[in-house]
Scaffold this motif. Structure first.
Motif, mmCIF file in Angstrom:
data_model
loop_
_atom_site.group_PDB
_atom_site.id
_atom_site.type_symbol
_atom_site.label_atom_id
_atom_site.label_comp_id
_atom_site.label_asym_id
_atom_site.label_seq_id
_atom_site.Cartn_x
_atom_site.Cartn_y
_atom_site.Cartn_z
ATOM 1 N N ALA A 1 0.845 -1.204 0.000
ATOM 2 C CA ALA A 1 0.000 0.000 0.000
ATOM 3 C C ALA A 1 0.877 1.249 0.000
ATOM 4 O O ALA A 1 0.612 2.213 -0.731
ATOM 5 C CB ALA A 1 -0.943 -0.005 1.204
ATOM 6 N N ALA A 2 1.936 1.237 0.797
ATOM 7 C CA ALA A 2 2.855 2.378 0.851
ATOM 8 C C ALA A 2 3.552 2.578 -0.493
ATOM 9 O O ALA A 2 3.735 3.718 -0.943
ATOM 10 C CB ALA A 2 3.879 2.179 1.960
ATOM 11 N N THR A 3 3.919 1.499 -1.144
ATOM 12 C CA THR A 3 4.561 1.585 -2.457
ATOM 13 C C THR A 3 3.601 2.177 -3.481
ATOM 14 O O THR A 3 4.000 2.996 -4.317
ATOM 15 C CB THR A 3 5.057 0.205 -2.912
ATOM 16 O OG1 THR A 3 5.968 -0.303 -1.933
ATOM 17 C CG2 THR A 3 5.757 0.260 -4.257
ATOM 18 N N CYS A 4 2.337 1.791 -3.405
ATOM 19 C CA CYS A 4 1.323 2.360 -4.304
ATOM 20 C C CYS A 4 1.175 3.860 -4.074
ATOM 21 O O CYS A 4 1.079 4.634 -5.024
ATOM 22 C CB CYS A 4 -0.029 1.678 -4.091
ATOM 23 S SG CYS A 4 -0.126 -0.005 -4.701
ATOM 24 N N ARG A 5 1.165 4.269 -2.821
ATOM 25 C CA ARG A 5 1.041 5.694 -2.509
ATOM 26 C C ARG A 5 2.272 6.481 -2.978
ATOM 27 O O ARG A 5 2.142 7.604 -3.478
ATOM 28 C CB ARG A 5 0.810 5.895 -1.019
ATOM 29 C CG ARG A 5 -0.585 5.546 -0.596
ATOM 30 C CD ARG A 5 -0.909 5.959 0.836
ATOM 31 N NE ARG A 5 -2.290 5.629 1.104
ATOM 32 C CZ ARG A 5 -2.729 4.440 1.508
ATOM 33 N NH1 ARG A 5 -1.852 3.461 1.721
ATOM 34 N NH2 ARG A 5 -4.003 4.219 1.708
ATOM 35 N N THR A 6 3.439 5.885 -2.849
ATOM 36 C CA THR A 6 4.658 6.534 -3.331
ATOM 37 C C THR A 6 4.586 6.734 -4.842
ATOM 38 O O THR A 6 4.957 7.789 -5.364
ATOM 39 C CB THR A 6 5.900 5.699 -2.952
ATOM 40 O OG1 THR A 6 5.969 5.628 -1.521
ATOM 41 C CG2 THR A 6 7.178 6.296 -3.508
ATOM 42 N N CYS A 7 4.080 5.739 -5.536
ATOM 43 C CA CYS A 7 3.934 5.846 -6.987
ATOM 44 C C CYS A 7 2.914 6.934 -7.335
ATOM 45 O O CYS A 7 3.151 7.737 -8.236
ATOM 46 C CB CYS A 7 3.508 4.496 -7.580
ATOM 47 S SG CYS A 7 3.447 4.503 -9.386
ATOM 48 N N ALA A 8 1.806 6.971 -6.624
ATOM 49 C CA ALA A 8 0.790 7.997 -6.873
ATOM 50 C C ALA A 8 1.374 9.391 -6.659
ATOM 51 O O ALA A 8 1.096 10.322 -7.432
ATOM 52 C CB ALA A 8 -0.424 7.771 -5.975
ATOM 53 N N GLU A 9 2.200 9.547 -5.634
ATOM 54 C CA GLU A 9 2.838 10.841 -5.367
ATOM 55 C C GLU A 9 3.816 11.208 -6.481
ATOM 56 O O GLU A 9 3.889 12.372 -6.889
ATOM 57 C CB GLU A 9 3.564 10.805 -4.021
ATOM 58 C CG GLU A 9 2.613 10.758 -2.834
ATOM 59 C CD GLU A 9 3.315 10.407 -1.526
ATOM 60 O OE1 GLU A 9 4.566 10.338 -1.483
ATOM 61 O OE2 GLU A 9 2.586 10.189 -0.535
ATOM 62 N N ALA A 10 4.582 10.241 -6.971
ATOM 63 C CA ALA A 10 5.518 10.494 -8.070
ATOM 64 C C ALA A 10 4.761 10.876 -9.336
ATOM 65 O O ALA A 10 5.185 11.774 -10.070
ATOM 66 C CB ALA A 10 6.401 9.284 -8.316
#
Length: 123
Positions: A105-114
């Motif tokens: 989930a954190a990796t998905c959020r990091t991608c969304a932020e990028a």
């Protein structure tokens, strides 16, 4: 029409690379998470598995688009990156409901932020 400054071009390339890299990491994390879910599990587990697979596919395709060196349609790129951002956020919410999926989930959020940062660079 004005030409971009070297600083604007550098930021564009840096944000594009950061977004592509985040997409690659997210695709990998989502594929792994989806593979860990029992395909014959509950409806909730099936939703998490499907979201993981979809997010992995969208992130992979977005990374490929960002990695192409030829000139691309800016609107098409913007639409692809925004779609990726949306899918990543939806996938993160699905993973939030599944114990053990916090890292994905954190990796998905990091991608969304990028993706959001790259969209900002596009203007």
């Amino acid at each position: 029409m004005t030409s971009p400054t070297s600083q604007q071009l550098y930021r564009f390339l840096e944000d594009r690379f950061t977004c592509a890299q985040a997409c690659t990491e997210c695709a990998r994390a989502c594929a792994v998470r989806a593979s860990l879910v029992d395909p014959d599990g509950t409806e909730r587990q099936e939703r998490v598995r499907r979201m993981g697979i979809m997010c992995a596919e969208v992130c992979d395709a977005t990374c490929r688009v960002l990695g192409e060196e030829n000139r691309q349609d800016e609107e098409g790129m913007r639409a692809r990156v925004d779609w990726c951002r949306s899918v990543c956020l939806e996938c993160a919410r699905a993973f939030d409901e599944y114990p053990g999926a916090e890292s994905a989930a954190a990796t998905c959020r990091t991608c969304a932020e990028a993706c959001a940062a790259f969209l900002e660079t596009l203007g």
